[in-house]
Design a protein around this motif. Sequence first.
Motif, PDB file in Angstrom:
ATOM      1  N   GLY A  19       0.779  -1.224   0.000  1.00 38.55           N
ATOM      2  CA  GLY A  19       0.000   0.000   0.000  1.00 38.55           C
ATOM      3  C   GLY A  19       0.813   1.278   0.000  1.00 38.55           C
ATOM      4  O   GLY A  19       0.400   2.300   0.539  1.00 38.55           O
ATOM      5  N   VAL A  20       2.001   1.217  -0.611  1.00 40.15           N
ATOM      6  CA  VAL A  20       2.830   2.419  -0.738  1.00 40.15           C
ATOM      7  C   VAL A  20       3.155   2.623  -2.212  1.00 40.15           C
ATOM      8  O   VAL A  20       3.171   1.670  -2.998  1.00 40.15           O
ATOM      9  N   PRO A  21       3.411   3.860  -2.635  1.00 37.03           N
ATOM     10  CA  PRO A  21       3.658   4.115  -4.057  1.00 37.03           C
ATOM     11  C   PRO A  21       4.931   3.424  -4.547  1.00 37.03           C
ATOM     12  O   PRO A  21       5.940   3.386  -3.848  1.00 37.03           O
ATOM     13  N   TYR A  22       4.850   2.892  -5.758  1.00 36.29           N
ATOM     14  CA  TYR A  22       6.012   2.291  -6.404  1.00 36.29           C
ATOM     15  C   TYR A  22       6.637   3.389  -7.267  1.00 36.29           C
ATOM     16  O   TYR A  22       6.201   3.649  -8.383  1.00 36.29           O
ATOM     17  N   ASP A  23       7.649   4.040  -6.729  1.00 30.33           N
ATOM     18  CA  ASP A  23       8.252   5.148  -7.463  1.00 30.33           C
ATOM     19  C   ASP A  23       9.764   5.161  -7.245  1.00 30.33           C
ATOM     20  O   ASP A  23      10.270   4.674  -6.244  1.00 30.33           O
ATOM     21  N   ALA A  24      10.461   5.690  -8.206  1.00 34.18           N
ATOM     22  CA  ALA A  24      11.898   5.970  -8.132  1.00 34.18           C
ATOM     23  C   ALA A  24      12.734   4.821  -7.571  1.00 34.18           C
ATOM     24  O   ALA A  24      13.508   5.009  -6.635  1.00 34.18           O
ATOM     25  N   PRO A  25      12.627   3.606  -8.134  1.00 31.81           N
ATOM     26  CA  PRO A  25      13.403   2.494  -7.576  1.00 31.81           C
ATOM     27  C   PRO A  25      14.913   2.720  -7.646  1.00 31.81           C
ATOM     28  O   PRO A  25      15.640   2.273  -6.744  1.00 31.81           O
ATOM     29  N   ILE A  26      15.377   3.399  -8.672  1.00 28.34           N
ATOM     30  CA  ILE A  26      16.823   3.601  -8.814  1.00 28.34           C
ATOM     31  C   ILE A  26      17.335   4.584  -7.772  1.00 28.34           C
ATOM     32  O   ILE A  26      18.313   4.323  -7.055  1.00 28.34           O
ATOM     33  N   GLY A  27      16.663   5.731  -7.651  1.00 26.94           N
ATOM     34  CA  GLY A  27      17.076   6.721  -6.664  1.00 26.94           C
ATOM     35  C   GLY A  27      16.942   6.207  -5.243  1.00 26.94           C
ATOM     36  O   GLY A  27      17.803   6.456  -4.387  1.00 26.94           O
ATOM     37  N   ARG A  28      15.868   5.480  -4.976  1.00 30.21           N
ATOM     38  CA  ARG A  28      15.678   4.944  -3.627  1.00 30.21           C
ATOM     39  C   ARG A  28      16.739   3.897  -3.294  1.00 30.21           C
ATOM     40  O   ARG A  28      17.240   3.851  -2.164  1.00 30.21           O
ATOM     41  N   ALA A  29      17.086   3.047  -4.256  1.00 29.59           N
ATOM     42  CA  ALA A  29      18.121   2.042  -4.000  1.00 29.59           C
ATOM     43  C   ALA A  29      19.430   2.716  -3.607  1.00 29.59           C
ATOM     44  O   ALA A  29      20.097   2.295  -2.647  1.00 29.59           O
ATOM     45  N   ARG A  30      19.800   3.741  -4.341  1.00 33.31           N
ATOM     46  CA  ARG A  30      21.051   4.450  -4.046  1.00 33.31           C
ATOM     47  C   ARG A  30      21.035   5.022  -2.624  1.00 33.31           C
ATOM     48  O   ARG A  30      21.985   4.850  -1.853  1.00 33.31           O
ATOM     49  N   GLU A  31      19.952   5.682  -2.260  1.00 35.55           N
ATOM     50  CA  GLU A  31      19.892   6.334  -0.947  1.00 35.55           C
ATOM     51  C   GLU A  31      19.801   5.313   0.176  1.00 35.55           C
ATOM     52  O   GLU A  31      20.397   5.489   1.246  1.00 35.55           O
ATOM     53  N   ILE A  32      19.064   4.231  -0.050  1.00 31.23           N
ATOM     54  CA  ILE A  32      18.955   3.190   0.978  1.00 31.23           C
ATOM     55  C   ILE A  32      20.316   2.562   1.257  1.00 31.23           C
ATOM     56  O   ILE A  32      20.693   2.332   2.416  1.00 31.23           O
ATOM     57  N   ILE A  33      21.070   2.277   0.204  1.00 32.57           N
ATOM     58  CA  ILE A  33      22.407   1.705   0.394  1.00 32.57           C
ATOM     59  C   ILE A  33      23.282   2.663   1.197  1.00 32.57           C
ATOM     60  O   ILE A  33      23.991   2.254   2.134  1.00 32.57           O
ATOM     61  N   GLU A  34      23.232   3.943   0.869  1.00 30.44           N
ATOM     62  CA  GLU A  34      24.042   4.923   1.603  1.00 30.44           C
ATOM     63  C   GLU A  34      23.628   4.989   3.064  1.00 30.44           C
ATOM     64  O   GLU A  34      24.489   5.034   3.970  1.00 30.44           O
ATOM     65  N   ILE A  35      22.331   4.972   3.340  1.00 31.13           N
ATOM     66  CA  ILE A  35      21.862   5.070   4.725  1.00 31.13           C
ATOM     67  C   ILE A  35      22.208   3.805   5.499  1.00 31.13           C
ATOM     68  O   ILE A  35      22.637   3.874   6.665  1.00 31.13           O
ATOM     69  N   CYS A  36      22.038   2.633   4.890  1.00 31.48           N
ATOM     70  CA  CYS A  36      22.396   1.390   5.581  1.00 31.48           C
ATOM     71  C   CYS A  36      23.863   1.400   5.997  1.00 31.48           C
ATOM     72  O   CYS A  36      24.210   1.005   7.126  1.00 31.48           O
ATOM     73  N   ARG A  37      24.712   1.853   5.117  1.00 28.13           N
ATOM     74  CA  ARG A  37      26.144   1.867   5.460  1.00 28.13           C
ATOM     75  C   ARG A  37      26.443   2.894   6.549  1.00 28.13           C
ATOM     76  O   ARG A  37      27.357   2.694   7.357  1.00 28.13           O
ATOM     77  N   MET A  38      25.671   3.968   6.605  1.00 25.61           N
ATOM     78  CA  MET A  38      25.797   4.901   7.735  1.00 25.61           C
ATOM     79  C   MET A  38      25.405   4.219   9.040  1.00 25.61           C
ATOM     80  O   MET A  38      26.065   4.393  10.073  1.00 25.61           O
ATOM     81  N   VAL A  39      24.314   3.437   9.003  1.00 32.10           N
ATOM     82  CA  VAL A  39      23.881   2.703  10.197  1.00 32.10           C
ATOM     83  C   VAL A  39      24.983   1.794  10.682  1.00 32.10           C
ATOM     84  O   VAL A  39      25.317   1.762  11.883  1.00 32.10           O
ATOM     85  N   TRP A  40      25.594   1.021   9.783  1.00 27.75           N
ATOM     86  CA  TRP A  40      26.598   0.035  10.183  1.00 27.75           C
ATOM     87  C   TRP A  40      27.886   0.697  10.656  1.00 27.75           C
ATOM     88  O   TRP A  40      28.598   0.125  11.479  1.00 27.75           O
ATOM     89  N   ARG A  41      28.169   1.902  10.159  1.00 22.11           N
ATOM     90  CA  ARG A  41      29.345   2.641  10.655  1.00 22.11           C
ATOM     91  C   ARG A  41      29.047   3.344  11.976  1.00 22.11           C
ATOM     92  O   ARG A  41      29.935   3.933  12.570  1.00 22.11           O
ATOM     93  N   ARG A  42      27.798   3.310  12.386  1.00 21.99           N
ATOM     94  CA  ARG A  42      27.310   4.005  13.577  1.00 21.99           C
ATOM     95  C   ARG A  42      27.454   5.518  13.433  1.00 21.99           C
ATOM     96  O   ARG A  42      27.691   6.236  14.405  1.00 21.99           O
ATOM     97  N   ASP A  43      27.270   5.996  12.199  1.00 20.01           N
ATOM     98  CA  ASP A  43      27.170   7.441  11.999  1.00 20.01           C
ATOM     99  C   ASP A  43      25.826   7.914  12.540  1.00 20.01           C
ATOM    100  O   ASP A  43      24.847   7.168  12.573  1.00 20.01           O
ATOM    101  N   ARG A  44      25.763   9.164  12.930  1.00 16.36           N
ATOM    102  CA  ARG A  44      24.464   9.744  13.269  1.00 16.36           C
ATOM    103  C   ARG A  44      23.690   9.961  11.967  1.00 16.36           C
ATOM    104  O   ARG A  44      24.235  10.464  10.988  1.00 16.36           O
ATOM    105  N   LEU A  45      22.423   9.581  11.981  1.00 14.07           N
ATOM    106  CA  LEU A  45      21.636   9.639  10.750  1.00 14.07           C
ATOM    107  C   LEU A  45      21.135  11.054  10.500  1.00 14.07           C
ATOM    108  O   LEU A  45      19.991  11.402  10.797  1.00 14.07           O
ATOM    109  N   ALA A  46      22.034  11.845   9.945  1.00 12.34           N
ATOM    110  CA  ALA A  46      21.681  13.155   9.413  1.00 12.34           C
ATOM    111  C   ALA A  46      21.862  13.031   7.907  1.00 12.34           C
ATOM    112  O   ALA A  46      22.989  13.058   7.408  1.00 12.34           O
TER     113      ALA A  46
END
Length: 344
Positions: free
Chosen positions: A104-131
């Motif tokens: 029940g969520v919009p299917y949009d921008a799979p390429i852009g979302r994949a890029r940003e999700i990968i970047e955020i996940c790696r921030m999580v694993w480095r224990r960066d603050r999520l800004a």
Amino acid sequence: MRIGIFLNYAGGFSETVVELADYERAGADIVFVPEAYTFDAVSQLGYIAAKTERMQIASGIFPLYSRTPALLGMTAAGLDFVSGGRFTLGLGASGPQVIEGWHGVPYDAPIGRAREIIEICRMVWRRDRLAYQGKYYRLPLEGGTGLGKPLKLINHPVRERIPIALAAIGPKNVAVAAELAESWMPIFYLPDKAAAVWGDAVAEGQARRDPALGPLDVIAHATLAIGDDVAGLREHSRPQLALYIGGMGARGRNFYNDLARRFGYEAEAKAIQDAYLDGRKAEAEALVPAELVERTALIGPAGYVAERLAAFRESGVTTLNVTPLAPTHEARVRLIEQVRALAN
């Protein structure tokens, strides 16, 4: 070449997990657990982690849209923790039918979302603050109560960089996988036509790839049977190929139909879709090209399978997921042993 398997628990989940230990001893290196509109894969992966010792475990795949980027990062870190550093985060866009129909969520921008999700996940694993200020994700949330603050993962992950495998078949998605992910997972991999269909996209992504990621791991899948009288088992793939090419999406919005066309099966892809969407599923299955059925599988005498394995390897495949087709568990274990020996 790593040998992998997709978890298939038609006979019962707990029984299948017990059998995984035999596959592990036979030489299987990694098991992928699917997640569509099924039971979630996370609980199953945690259970498998507790029941295996050496085998790598992977999601195959978590849809990009069903969890927030931070939750994907937390989940991957948790699965890597309970498995002792054996988890690979498999991600993919899925399709509008599942994402909009089930989640029940919009299917949009799979390429852009994949890029940003990968970047955020790696921030999580480095224990960066999520800004994070991306086009699709902004952390902390802008607006709302105004009380959100940049947080970092409380726990210390087992690994600062958990491997990511991105499922992709469109040229732009494939380029992102080759640029950002440790692994790329194409569906219906046809080694004889892989370079023509995906070569430019892979090269484009690899030109921007961080050397620290290492060589791109290419994950392909094939059904497996070895023997002098097993050619008929190739027909096992027809229903799935017809479902994806014909029924996974609408006319003009079916990524798998597009892929079949790019493989050179333009007329066949149209005919399969027309038949499938008209409810003539048996006809759609019969229309799947015999070449596609044969060459996406590893089914035939040992010499033939060895030749096809070489074709997969020469086209760039480094992890081969197999579905062993045999009537007993013992025979399926033997197939894993055989393909492991041939791959070596």
